[in-house]
Design an enzyme around this catalytic site. Structure first.
Site, mmCIF file in Angstrom:
data_model
loop_
_atom_site.group_PDB
_atom_site.id
_atom_site.type_symbol
_atom_site.label_atom_id
_atom_site.label_comp_id
_atom_site.label_asym_id
_atom_site.label_seq_id
_atom_site.Cartn_x
_atom_site.Cartn_y
_atom_site.Cartn_z
ATOM 1 N N LYS A 17 4.933 -0.147 -24.665
ATOM 2 C CA LYS A 17 5.970 0.801 -24.246
ATOM 3 C C LYS A 17 7.027 0.938 -25.335
ATOM 4 C CE LYS A 17 9.605 1.497 -20.861
ATOM 5 N NZ LYS A 17 10.552 0.856 -19.980
ATOM 6 N N CYS B 63 16.272 -5.926 -16.174
ATOM 7 C CA CYS B 63 16.178 -4.976 -15.051
ATOM 8 C C CYS B 63 17.489 -4.914 -14.280
ATOM 9 C CB CYS B 63 15.107 -5.389 -14.049
ATOM 10 S SG CYS B 63 13.465 -5.505 -14.709
ATOM 11 N N HIS C 223 16.101 7.612 -27.274
ATOM 12 C CA HIS C 223 14.829 7.649 -27.998
ATOM 13 C C HIS C 223 13.885 8.623 -27.295
ATOM 14 C CE1 HIS C 223 12.819 5.090 -25.049
ATOM 15 N NE2 HIS C 223 13.719 4.131 -25.212
ATOM 16 N N CYS D 47 16.280 -10.860 -13.270
ATOM 17 C CA CYS D 47 15.934 -10.403 -14.627
ATOM 18 C C CYS D 47 17.118 -9.622 -15.180
ATOM 19 C CB CYS D 47 14.685 -9.510 -14.609
ATOM 20 S SG CYS D 47 14.418 -8.733 -16.224
HETATM 21 N N1 MSP Z 1 20.213 3.308 -15.904
HETATM 22 C C1 MSP Z 1 18.928 3.167 -15.328
HETATM 23 C C2 MSP Z 1 18.573 4.371 -14.485
HETATM 24 C C3 MSP Z 1 19.524 4.687 -13.403
HETATM 25 S S1 MSP Z 1 19.082 6.136 -12.585
HETATM 26 C C4 MSP Z 1 20.062 6.199 -11.263
HETATM 27 C C5 MSP Z 1 17.896 3.026 -16.426
HETATM 28 N N2 MSP Z 1 18.226 3.457 -17.637
HETATM 29 S S2 MSP Z 1 17.295 3.457 -18.943
HETATM 30 O O1 MSP Z 1 18.125 3.835 -20.052
HETATM 31 O O2 MSP Z 1 16.597 2.223 -19.059
HETATM 32 O O3 MSP Z 1 16.303 4.614 -18.715
HETATM 33 C C6 MSP Z 1 15.054 4.453 -18.097
HETATM 34 C C7 MSP Z 1 14.382 5.788 -18.113
HETATM 35 O O4 MSP Z 1 14.280 6.275 -19.467
HETATM 36 C C8 MSP Z 1 12.957 5.810 -17.617
HETATM 37 O O5 MSP Z 1 12.865 5.851 -16.212
HETATM 38 C C9 MSP Z 1 12.468 7.075 -18.278
HETATM 39 O O6 MSP Z 1 13.025 8.175 -17.646
HETATM 40 C C10 MSP Z 1 13.065 6.936 -19.663
HETATM 41 N N3 MSP Z 1 12.249 6.111 -20.544
HETATM 42 C C11 MSP Z 1 12.670 5.041 -21.263
HETATM 43 N N4 MSP Z 1 11.623 4.578 -22.024
HETATM 44 C C12 MSP Z 1 10.538 5.338 -21.813
HETATM 45 C C13 MSP Z 1 9.229 5.360 -22.343
HETATM 46 N N5 MSP Z 1 8.802 4.512 -23.264
HETATM 47 N N6 MSP Z 1 8.394 6.310 -21.892
HETATM 48 C C14 MSP Z 1 8.765 7.240 -20.961
HETATM 49 N N7 MSP Z 1 9.992 7.235 -20.445
HETATM 50 C C15 MSP Z 1 10.899 6.301 -20.823
HETATM 51 O O7 MSP Z 1 16.810 2.563 -16.134
#
Ligand code: MSP
Length: 645
Positions: A295, A129, A18, A126
């Protein structure tokens, strides 16, 4: 050649990409392109995180095998980036055997040196997380990111001795002010580190989870998500023996959002320290894209798909919007209206107009070649100096990931250049042979300014910058250091005005003229409809009420173009203050490029009418004297939309 290495998070494959994922990846792509302009040898890495409970549950929901599921969603992430002009060098999947082997090698090393131990732990876990949370991190007993209550879990597991490295980490952060940026996140981490760190649980028993990487020293367990995922930053460089590792690890930087600050700012550096490696150089932390104040996330179901936006606005427009609209580090709200407004205003009006006006004038007044400039006037010099100063500010801001500031500096020069056209009036200079040298200088100054603007746009809007560079005859000249100087355009070289850079997208006229609720007048006054109040004696006069019914407003022309097949009509886009289209019969008196930036008076509440297929919302007032026509104006600048009465 100096190396540069930048990564995005690797995204979970429990959901399709997304706009939030796209933002981090656009940021990383733009910075990598910028570093290439500086002449660096750049490595840009992204990928997918494919192990853990979440993924297993998502596959169960989709009723397919986990392998099939991760292959499908990982491919979707990979396919999401090229349409946004994002070009990573490496795409790591945590289910790649090569990655899994690197994780196992590291686990064994850290276990052998005594930094991984076996113990029992009870804590608040969680699922969202995939980590244990402390009481302090909960809000009303819930995880602040997932809005769910964590479960109390007690089990035997392997732990990483993270606490052993706490003092070292505090010291490292204190000595390296840019280790975690922006500063607010550095402060957040330092404040978290005031409390004693607990050791990090790194395993799950296979009785509960099998979709992970088996611990090399105990096959009854698989590794816990972070000890797997974070290591992608090394495995993508063929750690430990690869040349890429030796070249790029010393210059590593990561982009993340604040949701995964703790794993990146605390777990990861301490893991690296335990491995005997230097930590990364900088961690760049951004905020969230929100939809209606919350968010954007799959679990809340309020996501925007980047592909849909690209189809509607084009990749460059979406990239520009994301980088311009969010102050890096803070949250920003997403709305299509805001994207549409920036597209039409910043791109179509400001940049698109400057480009097309300038090149059309070079075509019409200088036979499409770069003219030989004469002595610059104070005005010419001012624009040149502003453009050069902008390059310095742009670099300073991009070096610190302040994209919104860098772009504001570029747009400041675009706006100056548009005003410079209005005040130098090249269409007047061309009429007087005595002014030929001055005209050449003005056109040269505009072309050079555009060339410098183009340079800055390569990382942000690669396709648009390439088109601009092609038209200016400087395709391939992309080195910021070599080309970021004044006067590189060679007089006599051909200029090729191309197609419009950005199409204007249809925006609803929000502030439609409302019929007045004045009962004495039902129809607006016109020459053919005498006012009901007009007495026979006063024929030809209108009442004050009738005049009041006429809504005259000041409007700024922000775009002007010829209407095909009509030699009389121009299509004007004006701000009054809302944006609207007005068709005006002035083509024989004004060139489109001399209109942008002028304030005129319009009749704002005229019934819309279609002229040559274009809907016109109002009328521009002008004075007629024989064959001459002179546009109306106010004697000094006023806010667009001001009533004229
Ligand atoms: N798999 C872990 C990250 C591991 S890195 C070694 C993870 N994945 S995730 O799919 O949840 O991705 C999180 C990341 O996606 C955030 O840190 C950011 O880079 C991006 N984002 C997801 N939702 C977002 C928003 N609503 N706004 C901005 N960035 C967002 O966590």
């Amino acid at each position: 050649m100096t190396a540069y290495y930048l990564t995005t998070p690797i995204f979970y494959v429990n959901a399709q990409p997304h706009l939030g994922h796209a933002y981090s990846t656009v940021v990383a792509d733009a910075v990598c392109r910028y570093q290439r302009l500086l002449g660096k040898d750049v490595r840009f890495q992204t990928g997918t995180d494919e192990h853990g409970d979440k993924i297993v549950h998502a596959a169960e929901d989709a009723e397919v095998s986990v392998k099939e599921y991760v292959d499908k969603i990982s491919a979707m992430f990979k396919a999401a980036w090229p349409p946004l002009a994002i070009v990573p060098d490496t795409f790591v999947r945590t289910t790649d055997p090569a990655h899994m082997a690197v994780v196992q090698g590291i686990l064994q090393q850290v276990y052998d040196q005594g930094d991984i131990y076996f113990s029992e732990y009870t804590g608040l876990y969680c699922k969202g997380c995939e980590q244990f949370l402390t009481e302090k991190e909960l809000v009303d007993g819930k995880c602040p990111d997932h809005l769910t209550e964590p479960a109390k879990i007690s089990e035997q597991n392997y732990f990483f001795r993270m606490s052993k490295y706490q003092e070292w980490l505090i010291d490292h952060i204190s000595k390296h002010p840019e280790f975690i940026t922006p500063e607010r996140y550095r402060n957040e981490v330092l404040s978290f580190l005031k409390e004693p760190l607990e050791d990090l649980c790194i395993s799950r028993p296979t009785t509960r989870l099998t979709w992970g990487i088996p611990l090399p020293f105990d096959s009854r367990f698989v590794t816990y998500v972070w000890f797997d995922a974070l290591i992608n930053y090394l495995s993508g460089l063929d750690y430990p023996a690869g040349e890429d590792f030796a070249r790029y690890w010393p210059v590593a930087e990561h982009v993340i959002a604040k949701d995964i600050l703790k794993p990146h700012a605390i777990y990861w550096p301490t893991m690296l320290k335990a491995m005997g490696l230097e930590p990364y150089q900088r961690l760049h932390v951004h905020g969230y894209w929100n939809m209606n104040e919350t968010k954007m996330s799959k679990s809340l179901g309020n996501v925007v798909r980047p592909g849909e936006l690209v189809a509607e606005f084009g990749a460059d427009s979406v990239r520009y919007f994301l980088l311009r609209e969010m102050s890096f580090g803070l949250d920003a709200g997403f709305s299509k209206e805001a994207l549409m407004a920036r597209h039409n205003s910043d791109l179509t009006n400001d940049l698109g107009n400057l480009f097309s006006r300038s090149l059309t004038m070079v075509k019409n007044f200088a036979a499409s070649v770069v003219p030989q400039p004469g002595m610059p006037s104070a005005q010419d010099q001012e624009l040149a100096e502003a453009a050069l100063a902008m390059l310095g500010q742009y670099r300073e801001h991009l070096d610190h990931f302040a994209f919104h500031r860098a772009l504001a500096a570029v747009w400041e020069v675009i706006s100056r250049a548009n005003k410079y056209i209005v005040s130098t009036q090249p269409w007047e200079l061309v009429k007087d042979p005595q002014q030929a040298a001055q005209l050449s200088t003005v056109l040269y100054t505009l072309l050079e300014t555009l060339r410098l603007i183009t340079l800055t746009l390569h990382p942000i809007m690669p396709e648009t910058a390439a088109k601009m560079a092609e038209a200016l005859g400087v395709a391939g000249e992309t080195s910021l250091t070599d080309c970021g100087v004044w006067g590189r355009l060679v007089p006599g070289r051909a200029i090729t005005p191309g197609a419009q850079l950005f199409p204007r997208l249809q925006q609803e006229v929000k502030d439609k003229p409302q019929p007045q609720k004045n009962k004495t007048m039902k129809e607006p006054a016109s020459e053919k409809t005498p006012s009901p109040e007009a007495t026979p004696e006063a024929e030809g006069l209108i009442s004050f009420d009738a005049f009041q019914n006429l809504e005259l407003r000041v409007a700024e022309i922000v775009a002007a173009e010829k209407i095909a097949k009509s030699d009389r009509l121009l299509k004007l886009t004006v701000k009054a203050p809302e944006e609207r289209t007005i068709v005006a019969g002035i083509a024989q008196h004004y060139q489109p490029e001399e209109l942008v930036g002028r304030q005129v008076i319009i009749v704002a509440n005229l019934k819309p009418a279609k002229l040559m297929g274009v809907a016109s919302h109002g009328m521009v007032l002008a004075a007629k004297e024989g064959d001459r026509l002179v546009l109306s104006a106010v004697s000094g600048p006023v806010a667009n939309g001001s009533r004229v009465a």
